[in-house]
Write a protein that holds these residues in place. Sequence first.
Motif, PDB file in Angstrom:
ATOM      1  N   CYS A  81       0.753  -1.498  -0.067  1.00 36.98           N
ATOM      2  CA  CYS A  81       0.053   0.364  -0.194  1.00 36.98           C
ATOM      3  C   CYS A  81       1.088   0.895   0.229  1.00 36.98           C
ATOM      4  N   LEU A  82       2.014   1.225   0.582  1.00 40.93           N
ATOM      5  CA  LEU A  82       2.949   2.331   0.639  1.00 40.93           C
ATOM      6  C   LEU A  82       2.985   2.694  -0.305  1.00 40.93           C
ATOM      7  N   ALA A  83       4.387   1.986  -1.384  1.00 40.47           N
ATOM      8  CA  ALA A  83       4.548   1.205  -2.393  1.00 40.47           C
ATOM      9  C   ALA A  83       3.651   2.010  -3.376  1.00 40.47           C
ATOM     10  N   ALA A  84       2.159   2.219  -3.353  1.00 41.88           N
ATOM     11  CA  ALA A  84       1.515   2.118  -4.192  1.00 41.88           C
ATOM     12  C   ALA A  84       1.069   3.125  -4.048  1.00 41.88           C
ATOM     13  N   PHE A  85       1.219   3.960  -3.110  1.00 40.60           N
ATOM     14  CA  PHE A  85       0.824   5.454  -3.273  1.00 40.60           C
ATOM     15  C   PHE A  85       2.359   6.138  -3.575  1.00 40.60           C
ATOM     16  N   LEU A  86       3.111   6.050  -2.939  1.00 41.88           N
ATOM     17  CA  LEU A  86       4.757   6.738  -3.359  1.00 41.88           C
ATOM     18  C   LEU A  86       5.029   6.762  -5.117  1.00 41.88           C
ATOM     19  N   GLY A  87       4.429   5.465  -5.610  1.00 42.74           N
ATOM     20  CA  GLY A  87       4.565   4.685  -7.343  1.00 42.74           C
ATOM     21  C   GLY A  87       3.039   6.300  -7.736  1.00 42.74           C
ATOM     22  N   TRP A  88       2.101   6.236  -6.942  1.00 40.81           N
ATOM     23  CA  TRP A  88       1.580   7.396  -7.532  1.00 40.81           C
ATOM     24  C   TRP A  88       1.333   9.003  -7.360  1.00 40.81           C
ATOM     25  N   ALA A  89       2.643   9.066  -6.657  1.00 44.85           N
ATOM     26  CA  ALA A  89       2.467  10.219  -5.145  1.00 44.85           C
ATOM     27  C   ALA A  89       4.078  10.814  -6.836  1.00 44.85           C
TER      28      ALA A  89
END
Length: 564
Positions: free
Chosen positions: A443-451
Amino acid sequence: MPTADALAALDNTPVDFDPWARNRVAEKLARRDDFWDRLGDFYVTMLGAAIIFSYAAGLAFAFADQLRSASDGGLIRDGLGVVPGSSAASALVMLGLLGGLSLIARLGPAAVDRAQGFWWLSLPVVRTGFLARLLRQRLVSTFAIGAFLWLPIGYGSVMAGISPGSALGVLLGAVTLGMLFVLISLLAAFSQTRGRGPTFLAVLNWMCAAVLVAYLVDVLLRVGGSGTMEWFWFSLPSRLPVVAQAGAWWVPVALIGAALAGFAVLRGQLQRIPSAELISRGASSAHAGAALAMLDDKALGSAIGAAGSGDSKRVMLVLARNKQRGGDLFSRMLPASWVRGPFSALIRAEFLVLLRTKKTWSGLLAGWSVPLAGVFAVQGASAVVLGILVIVGAILAARAASAAAAQAADVPALDSIIPLNRGAVRQTHALVAALLLVPWGICLAAFLGWAVHLEGTGFLLMLGLGALTGIGLAAGAVRMAFRPALDWGSVLLMSAVGKAAGPMIQHLLYGYDVMVLSVIGLLAAFVLVPVPPTLILLAVLVAVVAWAAGTSTAVRSHAHRSQL
């Protein structure tokens, strides 16, 4: 034959005799002999504080440079860094104040040690005098800690251009934060006089959650262009040090007046604090102080977590209701009928402990909140700033996921009765932690990837890196939970050649080393956009090494030689 007046004098009515004052008079001559020893302790303390401040100031300077470089843009996509640095700093300081208040409430601003509790509290005397003296001493210590904490923050915020001020203004801000710590200490002491400790801690937890929700609402309002929550951040007491730093000298003066008035009102109510409460807080303080002196953050966390954690009436009612129903929601989700052997039994038991522990959820949430807050702050887009926030968040989440393993490590007999070898038990602990940390990492990687605006294959690689990061963090959490006791023989041996700090630092970093190693792949991904495919191979290798180091039962460090 005794008279009626003499008999009346023998009853248990409290008298005004102050045993502590009498004892201090008797010790006055001896204290003169200890003057030079105390002066030496003061010199060593001040020297240590100066060294720590030098390191903190260096970090503040480096952090300020990064904040200045990030003000014009950074890694994240346009339009995400919307919260001004002043508002983000107000939220951060407010969370720090609430955390400090929770810590003070657990350790007790009013507390006595075991000897004081045994001798003084058993006497039929008025306690107000010596309890007020103890409280005053703790308030002075609290003020010094609060003022010292503001110095690197104040200098860093001035140099980064987040807030105006000068050298004198930074000192005013330090005094203001110190007095805020004094006031929250008085507030915690007031809760002690009313016997509201568990309820008070629950309110503090809800206030922390409210600050996080307000930050999220502020982000949504700013992104949508429908307003801001800036008025909220400016109305918090956490803004007062910044106001004083800008030259408002009346702020610390007003806080000093409020603290004096509050102490005068509270002094007459200290007699109401039960003896058990005073002794319990004194024992917790002694435990925490010993753990801090040993640089054992694991024992320090246990001491703080266990202090003041008495169940409230609401919790007792919930437990009684679950007992009538034959178990809570988690036990029905993981029924005992699924157990087919010692391996599955250990997984079920440890997973239930994690699910039922509130700190697990709050720690995982805090681990997400730290990097998310940095992404949405104006100065949070720098690679160094965002990297530091990701590491801090990962450590918070890993510590939360290690709660069950830490309990097992504190009672080695529990693992010894399981019909599995030590290596299998250790890997089972890591597997349970990974069940929580792998989804957390994805979940953290998904958010950072989106950011950072990743798409397609790069985004999928980022998710894989998040999963591998969770595996490494789980291994690091178990390594920290089963940290061996420090070998003081090696410390004293190294002390003879002037390197005593080496084994102690090695002991302190045991477990954190694997955690930081596990996050490297994720950090490299959003710095090296687009993500190189070979990075996933490096992350797999790092995860394997971290898993082997975290689940190993061998001890090879110099700081733990006695465990070999």
